[in-house]
Design a protein around this motif. Sequence first.
Motif, PDB file in Angstrom:
ATOM      1  N   SER A   1      -1.354   0.298  -3.380  1.00 59.38           N
ATOM      2  CA  SER A   1       0.225  -0.524  -4.375  1.00 59.38           C
ATOM      3  C   SER A   1      -0.197  -1.229  -5.544  1.00 59.38           C
ATOM      4  O   SER A   1      -1.054  -2.048  -6.107  1.00 59.38           O
TER       5      SER A   1
ATOM      6  N   PHE B   1       4.519   6.747  -0.533  1.00 59.68           N
ATOM      7  CA  PHE B   1       3.765   6.731   0.850  1.00 59.68           C
ATOM      8  C   PHE B   1       4.278   8.505   1.358  1.00 59.68           C
ATOM      9  O   PHE B   1       2.295   9.129   2.043  1.00 59.68           O
TER      10      PHE B   1
ATOM     11  N   VAL C   1       0.689   9.646  -0.758  1.00 59.08           N
ATOM     12  CA  VAL C   1      -0.500   8.835   0.292  1.00 59.08           C
ATOM     13  C   VAL C   1      -0.792   9.704   1.378  1.00 59.08           C
ATOM     14  O   VAL C   1      -1.861  10.673   1.932  1.00 59.08           O
TER      15      VAL C   1
ATOM     16  N   THR D   1       0.107   1.285   0.395  1.00 58.81           N
ATOM     17  CA  THR D   1       1.234   1.827  -0.441  1.00 58.81           C
ATOM     18  C   THR D   1       2.359   1.413  -0.890  1.00 58.81           C
ATOM     19  O   THR D   1       2.295   0.197  -0.802  1.00 58.81           O
TER      20      THR D   1
ATOM     21  N   GLU E   1       5.168   2.032  -0.940  1.00 62.26           N
ATOM     22  CA  GLU E   1       6.103   2.749  -0.792  1.00 62.26           C
ATOM     23  C   GLU E   1       7.521   1.123  -0.403  1.00 62.26           C
ATOM     24  O   GLU E   1       7.392   0.269   0.744  1.00 62.26           O
TER      25      GLU E   1
END
Length: 132
Positions: free
Chosen positions: A43, A51, A54, A115, A117
Amino acid sequence: MKKTGHLNRDISRVLAGMGHTDCIVIADCGLPIPPGVECIDLSLKIGVPRFLQVLDTVLADLQVERAVFANECLDHNAEVAERASSLARENVQVEFVPHEQFKALTRNAKAVIRTGEATPYANAVLYSGVIF
């Protein structure tokens, strides 16, 4: 220097060490990381990296036979639900479980890749297949 695959050395190391049915988690920035499970934190800020970015890089580098998502993504995250459906079309066994059960599955992961996200239920448990 590597030419292909993951440049992140921790992701490369974990994927290279996985055997049949071992699992790895791709997680949004809010998923709790169980004690004792390695966290590879990618992150940078809210939304970066995403997301799906990745997930797709891991799928390109790892033979996956099964993927588990939270049931709740079906109602609360259409983009993740659609990607899960496309995995099923790629001969990956896809399962949906309640989010609490999903979180319990993460305790057995070799690592959690975190992540940036910030959309709900953007998480997947990926189980390694075999290449032969």
